[in-house]
Design an enzyme around this catalytic site. Structure first.
Site, PDB file in Angstrom:
ATOM      1  N   SER A  32       0.863  -1.181   0.000  1.00  0.00           N
ATOM      2  CA  SER A  32       0.000   0.000   0.000  1.00  0.00           C
ATOM      3  C   SER A  32       0.893   1.223   0.000  1.00  0.00           C
ATOM      4  O   SER A  32       2.061   1.155   0.429  1.00  0.00           O
ATOM      5  CB  SER A  32      -0.879   0.002   1.259  1.00  0.00           C
ATOM      6  OG  SER A  32      -1.477   1.262   1.477  1.00  0.00           O
TER       7      SER A  32
ATOM      8  N   TYR B  75      -1.442  -0.887  10.482  1.00  0.00           N
ATOM      9  CA  TYR B  75      -1.531  -1.183   9.053  1.00  0.00           C
ATOM     10  C   TYR B  75      -0.290  -0.699   8.307  1.00  0.00           C
ATOM     11  O   TYR B  75       0.324  -1.445   7.540  1.00  0.00           O
ATOM     12  CB  TYR B  75      -2.784  -0.526   8.475  1.00  0.00           C
ATOM     13  CG  TYR B  75      -3.011  -0.819   7.014  1.00  0.00           C
ATOM     14  CD1 TYR B  75      -3.470  -2.065   6.599  1.00  0.00           C
ATOM     15  CD2 TYR B  75      -2.774   0.148   6.048  1.00  0.00           C
ATOM     16  CE1 TYR B  75      -3.680  -2.343   5.251  1.00  0.00           C
ATOM     17  CE2 TYR B  75      -2.979  -0.116   4.695  1.00  0.00           C
ATOM     18  CZ  TYR B  75      -3.428  -1.367   4.312  1.00  0.00           C
ATOM     19  OH  TYR B  75      -3.629  -1.636   2.982  1.00  0.00           O
TER      20      TYR B  75
END
Length: 270
Positions: free
Chosen positions: A134, A147
């Site tokens: 990401s 995350y």
């Protein structure tokens, strides 16, 4: 043994994983899709002819059985797409230990377990790995401690493969998408719209979340799948340890210049 390439895609029932399975099948690869929920896996299997296998990416025995099932079905394993992942919000002071451990177990330990199980087959095939990280691996946002950390670590896990096994023919690269229309992103946008009272719902939330992106829109799963497919293919034979942003240009933007083009106001005091 067939000369068709065989690729295992985790999180293959929806979103980027499903789009990747479709693309690889269209390119003539045999594909195994895995995940925890049988229904979306079976739907993709019917749609494109992939082999569906329910598997818990965090369970060592499940992961070993998954790799063995792929090799048993097709006789080889040429590629792995590390796409399964979860997200939990929270700063270091707010994220719970349970959420931290869930994110690390799913986004980092799970890929490690799969790579370890698949490694002998990948080396035999001089294969390729693509991890779906990401832009959070490269740029941090608020309340994303677990995350962002897990995705940055996944990036380095792939680079370790490139460094340690590149001389044996294994390639390992990472794609870093920004907002992409997936089930997980849809849920986040719906929550954002509800929290902020956005009359346009998730669609308005997507527009607001991507207003600073040069592309001005979220990505589509098929657009990320194209990048993954290229990195897996012989066309990327000299690409190893790379990080490819698939983000509409958002990481190219200097946030310090945004005030010249946009009038930004905080929704609430920080």
């Amino acid at each position: 043994m067939s000369d068709q390439r065989v690729v295992l895609v985790t999180g293959g029932g929806t979103g980027i994983g499903a789009a990747t399975a479709r693309l690889l099948r269209a390119d003539g690869c045999q594909v195994v899709v895995s995940g925890r929920r049988p229904e979306p896996l079976e739907r993709i299997a019917r749609e494109c002819g992939a082999l569906a296998r329910v598997s818990d990416a965090t369970d060592p025995d499940d992961v070993q059985a998954l790799v063995e099932a792929a090799v048993s079905a097709f006789g080889r394993l040429d590629g792995v797409v590390l796409n399964a992942g979860v997200g939990r919000g929270g700063s270091v002071g707010d994220v719970t230990l349970e959420d931290w451990e869930l994110v690390m177990r799913t986004n980092l330990t799970g890929p490690f377990l799969l790579l370890r199980a698949a490694l002998p087959h990948l080396l035999r095939a001089r294969g390729a790995v693509v991890a779906v990280a990401s832009v959070a691996a490269l740029r941090n946002g608020g309340s994303s401690a677990a995350y962002a950390t897990s995705k940055a670590a996944l990036l380095q896990l792939c680079r370790s493969l490139a460094v340690d096994y590149g001389h044996l023919g294994l390639r390992a690269n990472t794609v870093c998408p920004s907002w992409v229309r997936t089930e997980m992103a849809d849920r986040r946008m719906a929550r954002f719209a509800e929290e902020e009272g956005l009359a346009g719902g998730a669609e308005q939330a997507y527009r607001e979340a991507t207003v600073l992106s040069p592309a001005g829109r979220p990505g589509e799963p098929a657009e990320v799948a194209e990048a993954i497919g290229w990195l897996l293919s012989p066309a990327a034979s000299y690409v190893n340890g790379a990080v490819l942003t698939v983000d509409g240009g958002v990481t190219a933007l200097d946030p310090g210049t945004s005030a010249f083009d946009f009038r930004m106001e905080p929704r609430r005091p920080r």
